[in-house]
Design a protein around this motif. Structure first.
Motif, PDB file in Angstrom:
ATOM      1  N   ASN A   1      -2.842   1.101  -8.051  1.00 55.62           N
ATOM      2  CA  ASN A   1      -3.169  -0.140  -7.351  1.00 55.62           C
ATOM      3  C   ASN A   1      -4.119   0.151  -6.188  1.00 55.62           C
ATOM      4  O   ASN A   1      -4.249   1.287  -5.750  1.00 55.62           O
TER       5      ASN A   1
ATOM      6  N   LYS B   1       0.827  -1.211   0.000  1.00 59.35           N
ATOM      7  CA  LYS B   1       0.000   0.000   0.000  1.00 59.35           C
ATOM      8  C   LYS B   1       0.860   1.260   0.000  1.00 59.35           C
ATOM      9  O   LYS B   1       0.505   2.267  -0.623  1.00 59.35           O
TER      10      LYS B   1
ATOM     11  N   ALA C   1       2.016   1.662  -3.444  1.00 60.75           N
ATOM     12  CA  ALA C   1       0.912   2.130  -4.274  1.00 60.75           C
ATOM     13  C   ALA C   1       0.705   3.632  -4.118  1.00 60.75           C
ATOM     14  O   ALA C   1       0.390   4.329  -5.092  1.00 60.75           O
TER      15      ALA C   1
ATOM     16  N   ARG D   1       3.583   5.315  -6.085  1.00 63.36           N
ATOM     17  CA  ARG D   1       3.331   5.191  -7.517  1.00 63.36           C
ATOM     18  C   ARG D   1       2.156   6.068  -7.924  1.00 63.36           C
ATOM     19  O   ARG D   1       2.172   6.705  -8.984  1.00 63.36           O
TER      20      ARG D   1
END
Length: 200
Positions: A160, A96, A99, A102
């Motif tokens: 994600n 997480k 994510a 990103r």
């Protein structure tokens, strides 16, 4: 002190923090691109957990993630990841955390496009909130065709923890849809807010 006789959606229960979130934030249209990034990241951290868990840690998250400034987060490297994994005040999930980083990098890319991140999100409801009139909580869906499409769009970009259920919770939170039940004291005020011209 909040009026205990006020009718509201049942999901906040009696937790003061949850009630305040319901009354002041949930369902209010949000167009600020940085705030949208923050809400999307926090909903991603919620995956497999309850929202109240995230809400209680939100200020810790904000401190840990530089106020959710995507320009700073996008540059996080191994040292910052290590620091976050040691922070007991947040959800210490490597996947997480990666994510979120990103997502910040992708946010910067999308901000270079016409309309930026706000348009990228809000185009999925044609730039206008959808007003629902559910009478009971059980009538409210966990996901919709809209959230399926937005989820697919986000995943194709590389995000994600953006499945259609997570994305629908995000859409409810940022006022893309009004899912306050009609008996809730926040339904009508949110309708009014949603009818106002979108800030430019």
């Amino acid at each position: 002190m909040r009026n205990e006789l006020v009718k509201r959606c049942h999901w906040p229960g009696e937790d003061p923090l949850y009630v305040a979130y319901h009354d002041d934030e949930w369902g209010v249209p949000e167009y600020d691109p940085r705030a949208l990034y923050e809400k999307l990241v926090l909903d991603g951290f919620q995956a497999g957990l309850s929202w109240i868990t995230i809400l209680r840690k939100r200020e810790n998250f904000r401190r840990a993630f530089d106020g959710f400034d995507p320009q700073k987060i996008a540059r996080y490297g191994a040292r910052e990841k290590k620091r976050l994994l040691k922070n007991a005040g947040i959800i210490r999930s490597p996947a997480k955390i990666n994510a979120a980083i990103r997502g910040a990098q992708l946010w910067l890319d999308i901000m270079e496009e016409p309309g930026g991140f706000s348009e990228f999100i809000w185009k999925h409801v044609d730039g206008k909130s959808r007003i629902n009139h559910y009478k009971r909580q059980k009538q409210i869906p966990a996901k919709t065709a809209m959230s399926e499409k937005l989820s697919k769009d986000l995943k194709q970009r590389g995000f994600n923890f953006v499945g259609p259920v997570i994305v629908y919770a995000f859409a409810q939170a940022v006022g893309m849809v009004n899912d306050h039940v009609v008996s809730c004291h926040r339904h009508a005020p949110c309708v009014k807010l949603m009818s106002q011209p979108r800030p430019r």
